[in-house]
Write a protein that holds these residues in place. Structure first.
Motif, PDB file in Angstrom:
ATOM      1  N   ARG A 180       1.066  -1.334  -0.130  1.00 33.90           N
ATOM      2  CA  ARG A 180      -0.016  -0.150  -0.067  1.00 33.90           C
ATOM      3  C   ARG A 180       1.032   1.166  -0.040  1.00 33.90           C
ATOM      4  N   TYR A 223       1.472   5.671   0.786  1.00 30.33           N
ATOM      5  CA  TYR A 223       0.937   6.696   1.512  1.00 30.33           C
ATOM      6  C   TYR A 223       1.724   7.752   1.244  1.00 30.33           C
ATOM      7  N   ALA A 246      -8.823   7.707   9.574  1.00 38.12           N
ATOM      8  CA  ALA A 246      -9.203   7.787   8.334  1.00 38.12           C
ATOM      9  C   ALA A 246      -8.171   8.031   7.309  1.00 38.12           C
ATOM     10  N   HIS A 272      -6.939   6.157   3.648  1.00 37.96           N
ATOM     11  CA  HIS A 272      -7.027   6.819   2.490  1.00 37.96           C
ATOM     12  C   HIS A 272      -5.575   7.181   1.745  1.00 37.96           C
ATOM     13  N   HIS A 328      -3.457  14.189  -3.891  1.00 35.74           N
ATOM     14  CA  HIS A 328      -3.765  13.119  -3.112  1.00 35.74           C
ATOM     15  C   HIS A 328      -4.126  13.284  -1.508  1.00 35.74           C
ATOM     16  N   THR A 329      -3.349  14.168  -1.023  1.00 35.63           N
ATOM     17  CA  THR A 329      -3.503  14.649   0.419  1.00 35.63           C
ATOM     18  C   THR A 329      -5.208  15.096   0.522  1.00 35.63           C
ATOM     19  N   ASP A 389      -7.502  14.781  -1.169  1.00 39.97           N
ATOM     20  CA  ASP A 389      -8.930  14.148  -1.099  1.00 39.97           C
ATOM     21  C   ASP A 389      -8.913  13.319   0.126  1.00 39.97           C
ATOM     22  N   ALA A 390      -7.756  12.951   0.636  1.00 34.81           N
ATOM     23  CA  ALA A 390      -7.789  12.153   1.796  1.00 34.81           C
ATOM     24  C   ALA A 390      -8.338  12.992   3.160  1.00 34.81           C
ATOM     25  N   SER A 402     -12.099  13.142   3.138  1.00 41.58           N
ATOM     26  CA  SER A 402     -12.760  12.137   3.718  1.00 41.58           C
ATOM     27  C   SER A 402     -12.399  12.062   5.245  1.00 41.58           C
ATOM     28  N   ALA A 403     -11.295  12.447   5.765  1.00 35.75           N
ATOM     29  CA  ALA A 403     -11.120  12.274   6.946  1.00 35.75           C
ATOM     30  C   ALA A 403     -11.730  13.363   7.846  1.00 35.75           C
TER      31      ALA A 403
END
Ligand code: PLP
Length: 430
Positions: free
Chosen positions: A52, A54, A386, A390, A415-416, A418-419, A422-423
């Motif tokens: 994965r 990150y 969260a 993500h 990318h951050t 978008d995460a 959600s978080a």
């Protein structure tokens, strides 16, 4: 949640290594869940044992300012490895690194290389004590200065996270040689000196606190510490293990225009390999062995691989646009954090100096340890989990600082974003 390979490795590691980790801050104890086992890193990204990916804001807790596996740093380490990895004898590279550091921080007229930030602090304080003939050291609550016995008193995130602000195994007599004051409180420092001034060898301070989350010094605070230590003949020691070459090439002392008597460095000056350094005025450093009677030594001090990595990293940072790029990226991240929190009405304090920042889940600005402790750690944990789900690796404690590197590019920041959407969405529904 960690993947199956990370979980299996963690289960095995716990049988052989206390808590399964070689430094407690890696344990995820504060945020729940298990630590993620990393197998590789490149640029701004980490890859875990389960493949994965990150975006990384831990950066090995600070050193990786040039990004992971930066070609310049990898090249320098590789070339040196072919020539041998340790000689136990002086090398030209130690001189080059010392000169680079001294040119960035003119107050470091002479310095000693060692192998960690902890060692740098221990060396600096031993010199301060040896040079002054005094025993007491004054430190601020929530500042962390490494694992030395007498400094593990209200020592910031690692200890706060475990709920043991004062470590077991530290003799009371050692702890009594440390005086504690709240961070950012000049009156408390004045009062301590009025009472004990003739016995205080040094004030040691993180000029920007990073180990209870990122807390900038209040206006005039560092100047006041300079003034009080001069008045009482104590040494002012800046622990710039985190801030050195991070907030400016010349560290926090250049940013705020305050020159300490002694400076401690680590992290970035080793470019991701184990290094520390301490230094200051020549007359003070002249007390260090073999010039003077203050003993300090290390088998791997000034290790050739570590000095090669450090020199290569400082060269990446000495180009004119390095710090403006870090500032721009970190400012962008700060803005995104504020916007995404605001959209869902989650109260946060985003505290930032250059490329160090903390998101405090707190209604009011955080100025010191007691205001940091009023943060909503349960909410932070939920947010952290969260983010991890993500693909964003944020420091696993409310009381730590996140770091932006030169490798955080548009892709990493998007990318951050978008995460974070959600978080923050997840914690607002809590
Ligand atoms: N001082 C400060 C300000 C630090 O942040 C740290 C580590 O995080 C240290 C000292 C100790 O450095 P090391 O972990 O390299 O021993």
């Amino acid at each position: 949640m960690s993947g199956p390979k990370s979980r299996a490795l963690f289960a095995q590691s716990q049988l052989h290594i206390p808590g399964g980790v070689n430094s407690p801050v890696r344990a995820f104890a504060a945020v729940g869940g298990d630590p993620i086992f990393i197998k590789a890193a490149k640029g701004a990204w980490l890859i875990d044992a389960d493949d994965r990916r990150y975006v990384d804001y831990v950066g090995s807790w600070g050193p990786m300012i040039a990004g992971h596996a930066a070609p310049e740093v990898v090249g320098a380490i590789t070339e040196q490895a072919k020539l041998g990895s340790s000689y136990g004898a002086p090398t030209e590279a130690e001189l080059v690194l010392a000169q680079l550091i001294e040119s960035a921080m003119p107050g470091m007229e002479m310095l000693r290389l060692c192998s960690s930030g902890t060692e740098a602090v221990m060396g600096a304080l031993r010199v301060a004590r040896g040079a002054s003939g005094r025993d007491l050291v004054l430190k601020a609550e929530g500042c962390y200065h490494g694992g030395a016995d007498y400094l593990l008193v209200k020592a910031g995130s690692g200890a706060m996270t475990l709920g043991t602000p004062n470590s077991a195994g530290v003799p009371e007599a050692f702890a009594r040689s440390t005086l504690l004051v709240p961070f950012n409180d000049v009156g408390a420092v004045e009062a301590a000196f009025a009472k004990h001034g003739s016995h205080i060898a040094a004030i040691i301070i993180e000029p920007i606190a990073g180990n209870m989350g990122c807390i900038p010094p209040a206006h005039g605070y560092l100047h006041a510490l300079r003034d009080i230590s001069t008045r009482y003949g104590a040494h002012l020691v800046f622990d710039e293990v985190m801030t050195g070459f991070r907030v400016a090439y010349g560290g926090a002392q250049a940013l705020y225009g305050v020159q300490p008597d002694l400076t401690c460095l680590g992290k970035i000056v080793g470019g991701g390999l184990p290094v520390g350094a301490y230094g200051g005025r020549k007359d003070v450093m002249a007390h260090v062995a073999p010039l003077g009677p203050v003993y300090q030594a290390g088998t791997l001090s000034g290790n050739p691989l570590a000095t090669a990595a450090g020199i290569a990293t400082l060269r990446c940072l000495s180009v004119p646009e390095a710090y403006s790029k870090l500032e721009a990226r970190a400012a962008e991240l700060e803005l995104i954090l504020r916007e995404e929190a605001q959209k869902v009405l989650v109260p946060v304090q985003v505290q930032r100096v250059g490329s160090m920042l903390t998101v405090f889940f707190n209604d009011s600005p955080v100025l010191d340890w007691s205001s940091a402790m009023r943060s909503d750690t349960a909410r932070f944990s939920h947010w952290h989990q969260a983010l991890l789900a993500h693909g964003v690796y944020w420091p696993p404690s409310q009381f730590e600082t996140a770091f932006v590197s030169l490798a955080h590019d548009d892709d990493a920041i998007e990318h951050t974003r978008d995460a974070l959407k959600s978080a923050f969405g997840a914690v607002s529904r809590q």
